[in-house]
Each structure stands twice: as C-alpha cells, then as structure tokens.
Design a protein around this motif. Sequence first.
Motif, PDB file in Angstrom:
ATOM      1  N   GLY A 158      -8.690  18.712  -7.939  1.00 53.74           N
ATOM      2  CA  GLY A 158      -9.799  19.560  -7.526  1.00 53.74           C
ATOM      3  C   GLY A 158     -10.801  19.881  -8.614  1.00 53.74           C
ATOM      4  N   LYS A 159     -10.578  19.401  -9.818  1.00 48.83           N
ATOM      5  CA  LYS A 159     -11.456  19.682 -10.966  1.00 48.83           C
ATOM      6  C   LYS A 159     -12.164  18.401 -11.413  1.00 48.83           C
ATOM      7  CE  LYS A 159     -10.081  23.975 -11.697  1.00 48.83           C
ATOM      8  NZ  LYS A 159     -10.967  25.099 -11.580  1.00 48.83           N
ATOM      9  N   GLY A 160     -13.370  18.552 -11.930  1.00 51.64           N
ATOM     10  CA  GLY A 160     -14.090  17.409 -12.469  1.00 51.64           C
ATOM     11  C   GLY A 160     -13.336  16.806 -13.637  1.00 51.64           C
ATOM     12  N   LEU A 161     -13.135  15.500 -13.597  1.00 57.07           N
ATOM     13  CA  LEU A 161     -12.393  14.800 -14.644  1.00 57.07           C
ATOM     14  C   LEU A 161     -13.354  14.053 -15.560  1.00 57.07           C
ATOM     15  CD1 LEU A 161      -9.477  14.094 -15.586  1.00 57.07           C
ATOM     16  CD2 LEU A 161      -9.646  12.075 -14.117  1.00 57.07           C
ATOM     17  N   VAL A 162     -14.089  13.110 -15.012  1.00 56.51           N
ATOM     18  CA  VAL A 162     -15.118  12.359 -15.737  1.00 56.51           C
ATOM     19  C   VAL A 162     -16.203  11.983 -14.742  1.00 56.51           C
ATOM     20  CG1 VAL A 162     -13.605  11.403 -17.540  1.00 56.51           C
ATOM     21  CG2 VAL A 162     -13.940  10.135 -15.400  1.00 56.51           C
ATOM     22  N   THR A 204      -7.011   6.262 -22.687  1.00 54.13           N
ATOM     23  CA  THR A 204      -7.039   7.298 -23.724  1.00 54.13           C
ATOM     24  C   THR A 204      -7.861   8.499 -23.260  1.00 54.13           C
ATOM     25  OG1 THR A 204      -6.780   5.638 -25.459  1.00 54.13           O
ATOM     26  CG2 THR A 204      -7.661   7.782 -26.127  1.00 54.13           C
ATOM     27  N   VAL A 205      -9.033   8.229 -22.688  1.00 57.21           N
ATOM     28  CA  VAL A 205      -9.906   9.304 -22.194  1.00 57.21           C
ATOM     29  C   VAL A 205      -9.242  10.055 -21.048  1.00 57.21           C
ATOM     30  CG1 VAL A 205     -12.095   9.792 -21.024  1.00 57.21           C
ATOM     31  CG2 VAL A 205     -12.039   8.176 -22.946  1.00 57.21           C
ATOM     32  N   ILE A 206      -8.708   9.318 -20.094  1.00 57.50           N
ATOM     33  CA  ILE A 206      -8.104   9.947 -18.906  1.00 57.50           C
ATOM     34  C   ILE A 206      -6.877  10.768 -19.295  1.00 57.50           C
ATOM     35  CG2 ILE A 206      -6.936   9.478 -16.707  1.00 57.50           C
ATOM     36  CD1 ILE A 206     -10.041   9.104 -16.661  1.00 57.50           C
ATOM     37  N   GLU A 207      -6.074  10.291 -20.223  1.00 56.83           N
ATOM     38  CA  GLU A 207      -4.925  11.079 -20.675  1.00 56.83           C
ATOM     39  C   GLU A 207      -5.377  12.395 -21.290  1.00 56.83           C
ATOM     40  OE1 GLU A 207      -2.732   8.438 -23.237  1.00 56.83           O
ATOM     41  OE2 GLU A 207      -1.810   7.398 -21.541  1.00 56.83           O
ATOM     42  N   GLN A 208      -6.439  12.352 -22.081  1.00 56.57           N
ATOM     43  CA  GLN A 208      -6.984  13.571 -22.700  1.00 56.57           C
ATOM     44  C   GLN A 208      -7.482  14.543 -21.631  1.00 56.57           C
ATOM     45  OE1 GLN A 208      -7.216  14.412 -26.069  1.00 56.57           O
ATOM     46  NE2 GLN A 208      -8.050  16.385 -25.431  1.00 56.57           N
ATOM     47  N   ARG A 209      -8.269  14.019 -20.708  1.00 59.80           N
ATOM     48  CA  ARG A 209      -8.872  14.890 -19.693  1.00 59.80           C
ATOM     49  C   ARG A 209      -7.852  15.409 -18.684  1.00 59.80           C
ATOM     50  NH1 ARG A 209     -11.445  17.940 -19.190  1.00 59.80           N
ATOM     51  NH2 ARG A 209     -12.680  17.530 -17.347  1.00 59.80           N
ATOM     52  N   THR A 210      -6.906  14.584 -18.234  1.00 58.21           N
ATOM     53  CA  THR A 210      -5.915  15.090 -17.276  1.00 58.21           C
ATOM     54  C   THR A 210      -5.045  16.162 -17.935  1.00 58.21           C
ATOM     55  OG1 THR A 210      -4.422  13.225 -17.727  1.00 58.21           O
ATOM     56  CG2 THR A 210      -5.845  13.050 -15.783  1.00 58.21           C
ATOM     57  N   ALA A 211      -4.724  15.995 -19.213  1.00 58.94           N
ATOM     58  CA  ALA A 211      -3.960  17.039 -19.921  1.00 58.94           C
ATOM     59  C   ALA A 211      -4.738  18.345 -19.955  1.00 58.94           C
ATOM     60  CB  ALA A 211      -3.620  16.572 -21.339  1.00 58.94           C
ATOM     61  N   GLU A 212      -6.045  18.259 -20.179  1.00 62.62           N
ATOM     62  CA  GLU A 212      -6.874  19.484 -20.182  1.00 62.62           C
ATOM     63  C   GLU A 212      -6.881  20.157 -18.815  1.00 62.62           C
ATOM     64  OE1 GLU A 212     -10.210  18.530 -23.624  1.00 62.62           O
ATOM     65  OE2 GLU A 212     -10.794  18.443 -21.541  1.00 62.62           O
ATOM     66  N   VAL A 213      -7.068  19.352 -17.763  1.00 58.65           N
ATOM     67  CA  VAL A 213      -7.085  19.920 -16.404  1.00 58.65           C
ATOM     68  C   VAL A 213      -5.728  20.514 -16.066  1.00 58.65           C
ATOM     69  CG1 VAL A 213      -7.307  19.367 -13.937  1.00 58.65           C
ATOM     70  CG2 VAL A 213      -8.960  18.433 -15.590  1.00 58.65           C
ATOM     71  N   ALA A 266      -3.545  21.746 -18.067  1.00 56.79           N
ATOM     72  CA  ALA A 266      -3.375  22.988 -18.832  1.00 56.79           C
ATOM     73  C   ALA A 266      -4.174  24.125 -18.212  1.00 56.79           C
ATOM     74  CB  ALA A 266      -3.793  22.775 -20.282  1.00 56.79           C
ATOM     75  N   GLN A 267      -5.363  23.821 -17.699  1.00 59.13           N
ATOM     76  CA  GLN A 267      -6.189  24.851 -17.054  1.00 59.13           C
ATOM     77  C   GLN A 267      -5.520  25.382 -15.785  1.00 59.13           C
ATOM     78  OE1 GLN A 267      -9.889  22.896 -16.237  1.00 59.13           O
ATOM     79  NE2 GLN A 267     -10.609  23.018 -18.349  1.00 59.13           N
ATOM     80  N   LEU A 268      -4.811  24.501 -15.089  1.00 62.02           N
ATOM     81  CA  LEU A 268      -4.220  24.884 -13.806  1.00 62.02           C
ATOM     82  C   LEU A 268      -2.782  25.400 -13.938  1.00 62.02           C
ATOM     83  CD1 LEU A 268      -5.589  21.946 -11.623  1.00 62.02           C
ATOM     84  CD2 LEU A 268      -6.416  24.297 -11.735  1.00 62.02           C
TER      85      LEU A 268
END
Length: 123
Positions: A54-58, A109-118, A120-122
């Motif tokens: 539900g969150k913007g990834l890229v 690499t990018v997707i792993e970084q961004r999914t980890a951020e999302v 963590a937010q959730l």
Amino acid sequence: MARGVDASTVDEYLGAMEEPFAGALRIVRDRILELVPDAEQVISYRVPIFKYRGKGLVGLSATAKECSLLLMSPPAAEALAGRLTEGSISGATLHFSAESPLTLETLRTVIEQRTAEVDAQLA
C-alpha cells in the motif's frame, strides 16, 4: 519530453513515451515486477509508481535525455550511494540511459533497500 504524461495506466504512460525511452522503461518495469510480483502499478503525479504493501516503493519516468528510477526516499538514495555499479543518483532519483536499462542486480539492491524501509514503517 516531459517527465509526466497524461495517462491513467502504466501501459498508457509507456505507450505515450518515445523510443528508446519506452523500451527501456518497459524492461525496468518488467524487472521490478519480477522482483515484486504483487506490486500494484498506479499513476501518481503523472508517472508510474509501484506500490508495496500500500506504500509507494519506486517510480519511473523519462526526460528528453535520460530515464529515471524514482527512489521515493532520500534516506534510500543516501544508503545506495556508492553501492550501485550503474546509473547515477541525484536527490532521490537514480538516473540511467535508455540504451542501458537497469539490470536485475541493481534493481534487486534498490528493491531490497526500499522494501525494508516500507516494512519498517509498517511494523
């Protein structure tokens, strides 16, 4: 070519792009979906955005000179700086040429970084 295009779907957006930009963005889109098969594809602020949980990834876009992967996170851009072997980061955007679409390795690499951020937010 403007960064945003009047389109209601990602396919319409890509269809409105000129080559070689459209082809490069299609390749990157397909690779993102390979990595995140459940990602929701939407148009937001006139560019394709991939949502994860539900969150913007890229996001994706192109100008007259280059293509862009919108990281949607300054902290992600900072964390990825110096780790990627292709493209160049400016602000929260990874720029790449239409002749050299981002590889699956870079996107992973990018997707792993961004999914980890999302995630963590959730949490």
